[in-house]
Design an enzyme around this catalytic site. Structure first.
Site, PDB file in Angstrom:
ATOM      1  N   GLY A 135       0.822  -1.200   0.000  1.00 29.26           N
ATOM      2  CA  GLY A 135       0.000   0.000   0.000  1.00 29.26           C
ATOM      3  C   GLY A 135       0.859   1.253   0.000  1.00 29.26           C
ATOM      4  O   GLY A 135       2.028   1.228   0.377  1.00 29.26           O
ATOM      5  N   CYS A 136       0.258   2.372  -0.421  1.00 34.87           N
ATOM      6  CA  CYS A 136       1.009   3.625  -0.528  1.00 34.87           C
ATOM      7  C   CYS A 136       1.434   4.135   0.849  1.00 34.87           C
ATOM      8  O   CYS A 136       2.630   4.387   1.087  1.00 34.87           O
ATOM      9  CB  CYS A 136       0.171   4.664  -1.272  1.00 34.87           C
ATOM     10  SG  CYS A 136      -1.493   4.924  -0.617  1.00 34.87           S
ATOM     11  N   TYR A 137       0.473   4.287   1.755  1.00 34.82           N
ATOM     12  CA  TYR A 137       0.820   4.698   3.117  1.00 34.82           C
ATOM     13  C   TYR A 137       1.768   3.683   3.764  1.00 34.82           C
ATOM     14  O   TYR A 137       2.702   4.054   4.471  1.00 34.82           O
ATOM     15  CB  TYR A 137      -0.445   4.795   3.976  1.00 34.82           C
ATOM     16  CG  TYR A 137      -1.128   6.124   4.004  1.00 34.82           C
ATOM     17  CD1 TYR A 137      -0.438   7.296   4.268  1.00 34.82           C
ATOM     18  CD2 TYR A 137      -2.512   6.211   3.819  1.00 34.82           C
ATOM     19  CE1 TYR A 137      -1.093   8.515   4.342  1.00 34.82           C
ATOM     20  CE2 TYR A 137      -3.177   7.422   3.880  1.00 34.82           C
ATOM     21  CZ  TYR A 137      -2.459   8.578   4.137  1.00 34.82           C
ATOM     22  OH  TYR A 137      -3.118   9.781   4.213  1.00 34.82           O
ATOM     23  N   ALA A 138       1.497   2.403   3.528  1.00 35.92           N
ATOM     24  CA  ALA A 138       2.320   1.357   4.142  1.00 35.92           C
ATOM     25  C   ALA A 138       3.767   1.465   3.707  1.00 35.92           C
ATOM     26  O   ALA A 138       4.691   1.276   4.510  1.00 35.92           O
ATOM     27  CB  ALA A 138       1.756  -0.015   3.801  1.00 35.92           C
TER      28      ALA A 138
END
Length: 318
Positions: A135-138
């Protein structure tokens, strides 16, 4: 594999990430775009929606069996969470040698799939052809935490702000420019999917509070890290430089990076490194473009590695 062309298909190509994937594939010397699947754009020319693509290909509305029947060398699934399984099952049955890269969260907790955050997991790849894209935030959180993971005294606390492209193209409050105007919209303040993902991947509890802002693309994560022993700032910097100085798509900055400077760039930036007076708390800031290093660029890194070409092929380095 040689550089002789491999075919690639994209499922869920209408979204923002799909457009970036088409752009990267169009510039790739070893990949030929074989199909793009979109229910809403069925029958329309890809070139009408992408200035990077000049061929005759048209969007198709393909069900899982039809995708598998294409027998492409690579299939990227750019679908909402919970939609990937029928496509994976059909490909497993009809074309098991196809490389599948899933951009949703559906297989990020499946240990039979390779979790493709190259800067942290490159050495764990064992030839898998089923890759779960982070994921992007991850990605931003893991890059912020990993160099200090062994010194933590408490769960990291992450405050995130993303542009509204991260909310996808289906209309909602989180991608409505009028509702976001002069606003910062909190959501999923506990139990966010990326909170679970980072906790699972790093093997430690992580706390995450996401927000959506009025800008279109790019995200920033500010992470608070409590340390089991005091460190000096130069010691913290040394750990991050050791982790990322050899990486072309992660830049370690002295100052805190700005989200306004990361849009349309393919790398992540990590910086700030503010320490408390006692040296036992450090604050790290990471930025990246959620559509690129947070999705499409990272997928291309993973595809390149499986194809056996340079990891950064077709990825603009600046």
């Amino acid at each position: 594999m040689s550089m002789n062309g491999k075919t690639i298909g994209i499922v869920g190509a209408r979204g923002h990430t799909g457009a970036e994937l088409i752009r990267l594939v169009a510039a790739h010397p070893a990949l030929e775009l074989a199909f793009v699947s979109s229910r809403e754009l069925d029958g329309q020319r890809v070139s009408e929606h992408s200035d990077a693509y000049t061929g005759e290909l048209r969007y198709e509305n393909l069900d899982p069996a039809a995708v598998a029947a294409k027998r492409a060398d690579v299939v990227i699934l750019a679908l909402p969470n919970g939609k990937a399984a029928p496509y994976v099952e059909a490909i497993d049955k009809a074309a098991p040698d196809t490389l599948v890269v899933d951009l949703s969260a559906d297989y990020r907790f499946d240990k039979t799939w390779y979790y493709g955050l190259p800067e942290l997991t490159r050495g764990k790849w064992r030839g898998e052809k089923r890759i779960s894209n982070p994921g992007c935030y991850a990605t931003a959180m893991e890059l912020s935490i990993a160099p200090l993971k062994d010194l933590l005294a408490a769960p990291p606390v992450c405050f995130g702000v993303s542009g509204y492209s991260g909310a996808g193209t289906t209309p909602s409050d989180k991608n409505d420019p009028e509702k976001l105007r002069d606003n910062l919209m909190p959501y999923a303040l506990t139990g966010h999917m990326h909170e679970k993902e980072v906790s699972f991947q790093l093997g430690l509890p992580v706390e995450f509070m996401p927000h959506v802002a009025p800008h279109f693309r790019g995200l920033t994560v500010t992470t608070n890290l409590y340390l089991a022993k005091p460190l000096k700032r130069e010691e913290v910097l040394a750990r991050f430089h050791h982790a990322y100085d050899g990486e072309k798509l992660v830049s370690v900055l002295d100052e805190a990076p700005w989200v306004s400077r990361i849009a349309h760039r393919h790398r992540a930036e990590v910086g700030g490194f503010a320490l408390s007076a006692d040296g036992k708390r450090v604050v790290v800031v990471a930025t990246l473009d959620n559509l690129l290093k947070g999705a499409a660029t990272q997928a291309m890194q993973n595809i390149n590695r499986v194809l056996g070409v340079d990891e950064y092929t077709a990825i603009p380095l600046d």
